[in-house]
Write a protein that holds these residues in place. Sequence first.
Motif, PDB file in Angstrom:
ATOM      1  N   PHE A 244     -84.561  43.235 -58.562  1.00 12.10           N
ATOM      2  CA  PHE A 244     -84.760  44.685 -58.549  1.00 12.10           C
ATOM      3  C   PHE A 244     -85.932  45.045 -57.638  1.00 12.10           C
ATOM      4  O   PHE A 244     -85.821  45.913 -56.763  1.00 12.10           O
ATOM      5  CB  PHE A 244     -85.015  45.175 -59.981  1.00 12.10           C
ATOM      6  N   PHE A 245     -87.064  44.363 -57.829  1.00 14.82           N
ATOM      7  CA  PHE A 245     -88.252  44.709 -57.049  1.00 14.82           C
ATOM      8  C   PHE A 245     -88.072  44.371 -55.573  1.00 14.82           C
ATOM      9  O   PHE A 245     -88.559  45.097 -54.697  1.00 14.82           O
ATOM     10  CB  PHE A 245     -89.501  44.036 -57.648  1.00 14.82           C
ATOM     11  N   GLU A 246     -87.356  43.272 -55.273  1.00 10.57           N
ATOM     12  CA  GLU A 246     -87.105  42.926 -53.863  1.00 10.57           C
ATOM     13  C   GLU A 246     -86.218  43.971 -53.192  1.00 10.57           C
ATOM     14  O   GLU A 246     -86.455  44.358 -52.043  1.00 10.57           O
ATOM     15  CB  GLU A 246     -86.465  41.526 -53.770  1.00 10.57           C
ATOM     16  N   ALA A 247     -85.210  44.444 -53.917  1.00  9.73           N
ATOM     17  CA  ALA A 247     -84.327  45.472 -53.345  1.00  9.73           C
ATOM     18  C   ALA A 247     -85.093  46.776 -53.117  1.00  9.73           C
ATOM     19  O   ALA A 247     -84.911  47.453 -52.091  1.00  9.73           O
ATOM     20  CB  ALA A 247     -83.142  45.710 -54.281  1.00  9.73           C
ATOM     21  N   ALA A 248     -85.969  47.115 -54.069  1.00 13.00           N
ATOM     22  CA  ALA A 248     -86.761  48.341 -53.929  1.00 13.00           C
ATOM     23  C   ALA A 248     -87.689  48.231 -52.716  1.00 13.00           C
ATOM     24  O   ALA A 248     -87.792  49.160 -51.909  1.00 13.00           O
ATOM     25  CB  ALA A 248     -87.564  48.595 -55.206  1.00 13.00           C
ATOM     26  N   GLN A 249     -88.346  47.079 -52.584  1.00 10.80           N
ATOM     27  CA  GLN A 249     -89.280  46.892 -51.468  1.00 10.80           C
ATOM     28  C   GLN A 249     -88.559  46.968 -50.127  1.00 10.80           C
ATOM     29  O   GLN A 249     -89.056  47.580 -49.173  1.00 10.80           O
ATOM     30  CB  GLN A 249     -90.002  45.547 -51.605  1.00 10.80           C
ATOM     31  N   GLN A 250     -87.373  46.374 -50.063  1.00  9.84           N
ATOM     32  CA  GLN A 250     -86.600  46.396 -48.816  1.00  9.84           C
ATOM     33  C   GLN A 250     -86.199  47.829 -48.440  1.00  9.84           C
ATOM     34  O   GLN A 250     -86.265  48.214 -47.270  1.00  9.84           O
ATOM     35  CB  GLN A 250     -85.360  45.521 -48.998  1.00  9.84           C
ATOM     36  N   GLU A 251     -85.818  48.606 -49.436  1.00  7.67           N
ATOM     37  CA  GLU A 251     -85.431  49.997 -49.172  1.00  7.67           C
ATOM     38  C   GLU A 251     -86.651  50.821 -48.728  1.00  7.67           C
ATOM     39  O   GLU A 251     -86.534  51.684 -47.852  1.00  7.67           O
ATOM     40  CB  GLU A 251     -84.792  50.605 -50.430  1.00  7.67           C
ATOM     41  N   ILE A 252     -87.793  50.548 -49.320  1.00  6.86           N
ATOM     42  CA  ILE A 252     -89.026  51.241 -48.906  1.00  6.86           C
ATOM     43  C   ILE A 252     -89.322  50.917 -47.445  1.00  6.86           C
ATOM     44  O   ILE A 252     -89.629  51.798 -46.643  1.00  6.86           O
ATOM     45  CB  ILE A 252     -90.219  50.833 -49.800  1.00  6.86           C
ATOM     46  N   ARG A 253     -89.199  49.629 -47.092  1.00  5.21           N
ATOM     47  CA  ARG A 253     -89.449  49.221 -45.698  1.00  5.21           C
ATOM     48  C   ARG A 253     -88.515  49.964 -44.741  1.00  5.21           C
ATOM     49  O   ARG A 253     -88.908  50.360 -43.647  1.00  5.21           O
ATOM     50  CB  ARG A 253     -89.244  47.712 -45.555  1.00  5.21           C
ATOM     51  N   ALA A 254     -87.253  50.159 -45.177  1.00  5.54           N
ATOM     52  CA  ALA A 254     -86.262  50.808 -44.312  1.00  5.54           C
ATOM     53  C   ALA A 254     -86.511  52.310 -44.175  1.00  5.54           C
ATOM     54  O   ALA A 254     -86.111  52.921 -43.186  1.00  5.54           O
ATOM     55  CB  ALA A 254     -84.858  50.558 -44.869  1.00  5.54           C
ATOM     56  N   ARG A 255     -87.161  52.922 -45.174  1.00  5.08           N
ATOM     57  CA  ARG A 255     -87.222  54.391 -45.200  1.00  5.08           C
ATOM     58  C   ARG A 255     -88.615  54.988 -45.116  1.00  5.08           C
ATOM     59  O   ARG A 255     -88.741  56.203 -44.965  1.00  5.08           O
ATOM     60  CB  ARG A 255     -86.518  54.917 -46.456  1.00  5.08           C
ATOM     61  N   ALA A 256     -89.621  54.162 -45.267  1.00  2.00           N
ATOM     62  CA  ALA A 256     -90.994  54.669 -45.113  1.00  2.00           C
ATOM     63  C   ALA A 256     -91.584  53.981 -43.893  1.00  2.00           C
ATOM     64  O   ALA A 256     -92.169  52.911 -44.001  1.00  2.00           O
ATOM     65  CB  ALA A 256     -91.821  54.397 -46.371  1.00  2.00           C
ATOM     66  N   GLY A 257     -91.416  54.603 -42.745  1.00  2.00           N
ATOM     67  CA  GLY A 257     -91.783  53.943 -41.492  1.00  2.00           C
ATOM     68  C   GLY A 257     -92.876  54.644 -40.712  1.00  2.00           C
ATOM     69  O   GLY A 257     -93.191  54.247 -39.586  1.00  2.00           O
ATOM     70  N   LEU A 258     -93.445  55.689 -41.285  1.00  2.00           N
ATOM     71  CA  LEU A 258     -94.540  56.361 -40.595  1.00  2.00           C
ATOM     72  C   LEU A 258     -95.773  55.462 -40.617  1.00  2.00           C
ATOM     73  O   LEU A 258     -95.887  54.585 -41.469  1.00  2.00           O
ATOM     74  CB  LEU A 258     -94.844  57.692 -41.285  1.00  2.00           C
ATOM     75  N   ALA A 259     -96.689  55.713 -39.691  1.00  2.00           N
ATOM     76  CA  ALA A 259     -97.855  54.828 -39.591  1.00  2.00           C
ATOM     77  C   ALA A 259     -98.567  54.683 -40.935  1.00  2.00           C
ATOM     78  O   ALA A 259     -98.990  53.601 -41.309  1.00  2.00           O
ATOM     79  CB  ALA A 259     -98.819  55.364 -38.531  1.00  2.00           C
ATOM     80  N   PHE A 260     -98.654  55.795 -41.694  1.00  3.38           N
ATOM     81  CA  PHE A 260     -99.404  55.735 -42.956  1.00  3.38           C
ATOM     82  C   PHE A 260     -98.572  55.232 -44.122  1.00  3.38           C
ATOM     83  O   PHE A 260     -99.103  54.834 -45.145  1.00  3.38           O
ATOM     84  CB  PHE A 260    -100.020  57.102 -43.294  1.00  3.38           C
ATOM     85  N   SER A 261     -97.246  55.270 -43.990  1.00  5.05           N
ATOM     86  CA  SER A 261     -96.415  54.896 -45.147  1.00  5.05           C
ATOM     87  C   SER A 261     -95.731  53.537 -44.985  1.00  5.05           C
ATOM     88  O   SER A 261     -95.144  53.018 -45.930  1.00  5.05           O
ATOM     89  CB  SER A 261     -95.349  55.977 -45.410  1.00  5.05           C
ATOM     90  N   ALA A 262     -95.834  52.962 -43.791  1.00  7.41           N
ATOM     91  CA  ALA A 262     -95.071  51.738 -43.491  1.00  7.41           C
ATOM     92  C   ALA A 262     -95.484  50.556 -44.363  1.00  7.41           C
ATOM     93  O   ALA A 262     -94.698  49.641 -44.581  1.00  7.41           O
ATOM     94  CB  ALA A 262     -95.224  51.382 -42.015  1.00  7.41           C
ATOM     95  N   GLY A 263     -96.693  50.552 -44.879  1.00 13.87           N
ATOM     96  CA  GLY A 263     -97.142  49.419 -45.689  1.00 13.87           C
ATOM     97  C   GLY A 263     -96.996  49.621 -47.191  1.00 13.87           C
ATOM     98  O   GLY A 263     -97.540  48.850 -47.980  1.00 13.87           O
ATOM     99  N   THR A 264     -96.249  50.667 -47.588  1.00 13.59           N
ATOM    100  CA  THR A 264     -96.147  50.982 -49.019  1.00 13.59           C
ATOM    101  C   THR A 264     -95.544  49.820 -49.814  1.00 13.59           C
ATOM    102  O   THR A 264     -94.536  49.247 -49.434  1.00 13.59           O
ATOM    103  CB  THR A 264     -95.311  52.257 -49.218  1.00 13.59           C
ATOM    104  N   VAL A 265     -96.191  49.518 -50.917  1.00 15.51           N
ATOM    105  CA  VAL A 265     -95.822  48.354 -51.727  1.00 15.51           C
ATOM    106  C   VAL A 265     -95.392  48.807 -53.119  1.00 15.51           C
ATOM    107  O   VAL A 265     -95.969  49.733 -53.689  1.00 15.51           O
ATOM    108  CB  VAL A 265     -97.054  47.413 -51.852  1.00 15.51           C
ATOM    109  N   VAL A 266     -94.362  48.135 -53.669  1.00 16.78           N
ATOM    110  CA  VAL A 266     -93.966  48.385 -55.055  1.00 16.78           C
ATOM    111  C   VAL A 266     -94.257  47.123 -55.868  1.00 16.78           C
ATOM    112  O   VAL A 266     -93.954  46.017 -55.429  1.00 16.78           O
ATOM    113  CB  VAL A 266     -92.482  48.798 -55.150  1.00 16.78           C
ATOM    114  N   VAL A 267     -94.886  47.317 -57.036  1.00 17.56           N
ATOM    115  CA  VAL A 267     -95.216  46.178 -57.902  1.00 17.56           C
ATOM    116  C   VAL A 267     -94.876  46.511 -59.359  1.00 17.56           C
ATOM    117  O   VAL A 267     -94.846  47.685 -59.740  1.00 17.56           O
ATOM    118  CB  VAL A 267     -96.729  45.811 -57.830  1.00 17.56           C
ATOM    119  N   PRO A 268     -94.637  45.473 -60.173  1.00 15.33           N
ATOM    120  CA  PRO A 268     -94.421  45.722 -61.606  1.00 15.33           C
ATOM    121  C   PRO A 268     -95.717  46.173 -62.286  1.00 15.33           C
ATOM    122  O   PRO A 268     -96.808  45.798 -61.852  1.00 15.33           O
ATOM    123  CB  PRO A 268     -94.004  44.353 -62.166  1.00 15.33           C
TER     124      PRO A 268
END
Length: 308
Positions: A244-268
């Motif tokens: 679940f967390f890997e899929a969420a992180q991959q989707e974030i990488r695909a959709r948050a690509g602005l300079a300030f949002s590109a490093g957004t991390v999801v954690v439990p």
Amino acid sequence: VTPISLAVDIGGTKLAVGIVDRSGRLIRSQHRSTPRTADPERTWDELSDLVEDELGHARRLGTPVVCGVGCGGPMSLRLGLVSPLNIPAWRTFPLRQRLNDLTGVPAFIDNDAKALAVAEGWQGAARGRRDYLAMVVSTGVGGGIVLDGRLLDGRLGNAGHIGHVVVEPDGRPCVCGGRGCLEAEASGTAIAAITGAEPARAPTEIVVRTGVMVGRAIASVANLLDLPLAVVAGSVALGFGTPFFEAAQQEIRARAGLAFSAGTVVVPAGLGAEGPLVGAGAVGWLGIGQKVWGPGGVSAGDATAEVR
Ligand SMILES: [Zn+2]
């Protein structure tokens, strides 16, 4: 003498109370099932019994100075009225006044997901962070946002309710009247409706799809609010675990690509089962203007402390 925040967590299946000290430690707790009833006073009787009993313990262990409550939304913070979707017996129920009268200390209420956000910033996976989203993916989907070191409230206190961010424009109908909301696609209720079985038995494709939906909502919030961290709690998310967390992180990488949002991390989430009561205790401390943070962490905004 130890000052104590009497913590109350009100959920659709469970009522919990406990004792939280100034350092964020949950000293003890107890819980009961939420009565299945249409009678608001029956639910209140159950809760007030539990609170009175815990208050006795609190008085032996220290001095209760405040009562903090996490409760399902929606609610009106200023008026202290709650209408939790998962407790149909309570509609504009005057919970704050009832608890004030019962405990003899000031009571402060907040949304349970916002309370959890404070707890995670105080003692959990967002410890010491100033900008993050915390969310709960369980029977429903809720959330809370800490921005610039302050918990966001909004006009009536419902800010951060990520469950109704749209993740599928033509998706499933939602309880809110919309369509394709995160809650309608990724909550335990939605998963049960889609698969015909409880979420714990969901096949891998559903686990991954749920992660994608949650990641999609997080990406939108990261882009909107310039926050680099999402902490996810709740039985569905934590039960699904790594895929679940890997899929969420991959989707974030695909959709948050602005300079300030590109490093957004999801954690439990870091606090596990104690999170809701630690958060409720923190709502109490924040209510009486006490900080609940390490440097850079969560603090009560001036206006916030006043209107509650
Ligand atoms: Zn909705």
